[in-house]
Motif scaffolding. Structure first.
Motif: not given
Lengths: 444, 316
Positions: B45, B48-49, B51-53, B55-56, B59, B293
């Motif tokens: 988590y 994910f926070t 490198f995933g959440l 950047p999401l 962006s 994106s």
């Protein structure tokens, strides 16, 4: 067992002469001792991002003299280097203290506010480098943010054997005279094709990278902008330049091969079907003898590139690199000391040109050009002294606007326009007009 | 005494607040009880926070700003999206069209081929089927960058493919030199790369189908082909749908393959991801790239919904 031992001993003794011959043939790197003492009192971590080759030795020597500095050296180039620089400058910390970038890409960063203003520091060295080279590292505020390291004056490399086979003179002076304009070059190519059936130079249609087109523009004092500084990629002169380039395809004078591919290299190294020439920057002098066409020693000559006419400069740049220091660097003084004592130092830059195994590039500082060691006839180029020619071109490069902050976007659109024209999907005027419209939207 | 009077005059506790407090205590007790389990799953988590959440969301913020990656962000509202929907979006929409035309070639060929090969490998009578399964999966675990460069050499004007074609007297093919052929070459590369994965997916689907259904079809007089078409394919519909969605999303998300094989004449092989990358890292327009994106995400989302509607009507 004894028999075996004897055999091994005899075999070893037989191989000893070969081993010693191969050891003698292996070139030994010169040890220079450029620095008598550390040129800076600064301490701390100094991250240097540069190319490889001679830099490894220079940085090792600099580190040995400056134990107060903890130097980290990373050999970086190409797109990865640009991305790394973007991330470092964006983060405002880390990355490099001495950063290297191709001059054509410098425009992306020059007005970012993230580079250290070097105007005062470079003041004593301004005359060492021609004004044209400074323009690419100068921001829109007139301040200087970088130091040119090496340059790529464009010349024409040609195969003497092909020219002779075509019944043309092959000495550099005659060839230079023969290809005074791009129209003259077209005629020479027609003669070569007619008399030998060989291609004049490689020029891809579908994968055209716009470099030759940019050289045609540059050598005539043209660029992507008009005199008012407005984007004008479809000016009548630019359209004419593209139409002229098209004639090489129409007459089937050029090999349709992509740059930097095996087929492209094969054209230069071939004895059966060589290409006759290539208009490219002076750094090709390093690549041809070492890895592109080492077996063709003595067959090459170097001439001035074609231009646009009597008053045409017949000069352009392609490649070259520059250094900068990020504004956030904690060891900016040490970084400057490194730059001042390497890329602005005659002995170091001389070595970059003359080192037998790691040299070959052309330094940006012109003070080294008068050094006697620069006069070095090269066997690979038929004992021609190429340095004088490069200097002549370098000092005549016109200040045109091709490279700049939007160069990457412009080059991308222009190469597509050239491909459309080359593949018969549009006329030169249509292709460049469409490019102009596209760029008007894309470029801010 | 005073305290007792105070207690009597206090309003009764709010039952909702009491319940909330009780639940909170229970939750906390559960967390404390399973603290080691939470600790073990925490790295995912955290990652994910970061490198995933992040950047999401970042962006999304970026898509409303102008940013060159270095200077401070400048709020521009919907300008980046307007730019994308106007003349400035030419490159992006061109890349979307490229992906669509890649899909037209790629998805049907890939789906049919994967299904046929899976059906063949599902038959234990095929000798050495385990070896074939391993071999066909091998390209999927090969680096696409490496494979792309190898394909570039094979498909060059004087590459192995043209040498063989010439030796057979068939002439040469401009594999990488016209927009059509360059796209075809890219399709060849991705079919080669992804076929193994799709075969494995299809194979797992085939193995879930009870054998007695086919046997019943044979007893009713169906031929092998009829049983395959009338029994196997309908039962495989969810798996085929999954494979097709994977292929469509994969075709839109091509990046390494394009970088290695080349962007193609007239940008014929440039996909949306390549355009987004170029916009951000070559042109330094991170805001516009972020807007691209999100539009790209929306397009994939709509396409996936459409696929569900069209292909997965009864079985999803």
């Amino acid at each position: 067992m004894k028999k075996w031992s004897l055999r091994v001993l005899l075999l070893t003794l037989m191989l000893v002469p070969f081993a010693s011959v191969s050891a003698q043939d292996e070139p030994t790197d010169i040890v220079y001792n450029f620095f008598d003492e550390c040129p800076t009192d600064a301490t701390g971590a100094l991250d240097i991002w540069l190319g490889s080759g001679l830099w490894d030795a220079i940085i090792a020597e600099f580190q040995a003299e400056c134990p107060g500095l903890a130097i980290t050296f990373a050999s970086r180039s190409g797109d990865d280097n640009i991305t790394g620089l973007q991330l470092a400058l964006s983060a405002g910390e880390g990355g490099c203290d001495v950063c290297n970038i191709e001059v054509k890409d410098f425009g992306q960063f020059v007005d970012s506010g993230a580079l250290l203003d070097l105007t005062d520091r470079v003041a004593p060295f301004r005359d060492l480098i021609p004004a044209d080279a400074w323009q690419y590292v100068t921001g829109s505020d007139g301040k200087i943010y970088g130091i040119p390291v090496d340059v790529g004056p464009v010349v024409m490399y040609y195969r003497r054997d092909v020219f002779e086979l075509a019944g043309l003179p092959s000495d550099p002076d005659s060839v230079s005279e023969m290809v005074a304009t791009w129209q003259d070059y077209l005629s020479v190519c027609q003669t070569i094709k007619a008399n030998t059936g060989l291609f004049c130079f490689p020029l891809s249609r579908a994968d055209n990278d716009a470099r030759i087109y940019e050289m045609i523009l540059w050598s005539q004092g043209l660029g992507y902008y008009n005199s008012a500084g407005e984007l004008a990629v479809n000016s009548p002169e630019n359209v004419a330049a593209l139409e002229l380039m098209g004639e090489f395809w129409t007459d089937e004078l050029v090999a349709d091969t992509s740059s930097w591919t095996d087929e492209w290299y094969a054209g230069f190294s071939s004895f059966d079907e060589p290409v006759a020439s290539i208009v490219i920057a002076g750094w090709m002098e390093l690549f041809l003898p070492t890895w592109i066409a080492p077996d063709t020693a003595g067959l090459w000559g170097v001439a001035r590139m074609p231009g646009g006419g009597e008053a045409s400069p017949r000069a352009a740049l392609d490649g070259g690199s520059a250094l900068f220091i990020p504004a956030h660097s904690a060891t900016a003084d040490a970084a400057w000391a490194f730059i001042e004592n390497t890329v602005l130092a005659d002995d170091v830059m001389l070595a970059f040109r003359t080192d037998p195994t790691r040299g070959g590039v052309l330094p940006a500082i012109t003070s080294v050009y008068a050094d006697p060691s620069m006069v070095r006839p090269l066997a690979f180029f038929g004992e021609q002294n190429t340095t004088a020619l490069y200097l002549e071109v370098y000092q005549n490069v016109p200040a045109v606007r091709i490279w700049g902050p939007d160069y990457t976007a412009i080059n991308d659109v222009i190469r597509t326009a050239i491909q459309r024209f080359a593949l018969g999907e549009a006329t030169a005027e249509e292709a460049l007009t469409a490019a102009q419209s596209e760029l008007a939207e894309v470029v801010r | 005494m005073m305290a007792h009077i105070q207690q009597l005059t206090d309003p009764p506790p709010d039952p909702v607040a009491v319940e909330r407090s009780r639940r909170r205590s229970e939750t906390w007790a559960r967390v404390k009880k399973n603290k080691w389990a939470y600790l073990f799953i925490a790295p995912f988590y955290v990652m994910f926070t970061i490198f995933g959440l992040f950047p999401l969301l970042f962006s999304l913020v970026l898509s409303f700003h102008e940013w060159d990656g270095i200077r401070p962000l400048r709020f521009v509202g919907l300008e980046n999206f307007q730019f994308l929907l106007g003349e400035g979006g030419t490159l992006f929409w061109e890349s979307m069209r490229n992906s669509l035309s890649i899909i037209v070639f790629y998805v049907p060929i890939m789906t049919v081929l994967a299904l046929i090969i899976a059906a063949l490998l599902n038959d234990p009578r095929v000798r050495g089927f385990r070896i074939y399964r391993a071999l066909i999966f091998a390209p999927f675990v090969t680096s696409m960058i490496v494979a792309g460069y190898v394909f570039q050499m094979l498909l060059g004007q004087e590459g192995l493919f043209n040498t063989l074609l010439s030796a057979l007297g068939l002439g040469t093919v401009p594999w990488l030199d016209t927009p059509f052929h360059a796209r075809l070459s890219l399709v060849l590369l991705i079919i080669w790369g992804d076929l193994g994965y799709n075969v494995v997916i299809m194979l797992s689907g085939l193995q879930q189908i009870p054998a007695d259904l086919q046997e019943a079809a044979f007893i009713d007089g169906a031929t092998g082909l009829q049983a395959f078409l009338q029994v196997t394919i309908p039962l495989m519909r969810p798996v085929i749908l999954f494979s097709m969605i994977f292929s469509v999303v994969g075709a839109f998300a091509l990046f390494n393959e394009v970088v290695a094989l080349g962007r193609g004449p007239l940008r014929s092989n440039v996909t949306p991801l390549v355009t987004i990358y170029d916009t951000a890292f070559s042109s330094g327009e991170f805001g516009r790239a972020a807007a691209q994106s999100y539009v790209y995400f929306l397009a994939i989302f709509v396409l996936t919904i459409l696929q569900f509607r069209l292909v997965g009507r009864d079985n999803t």
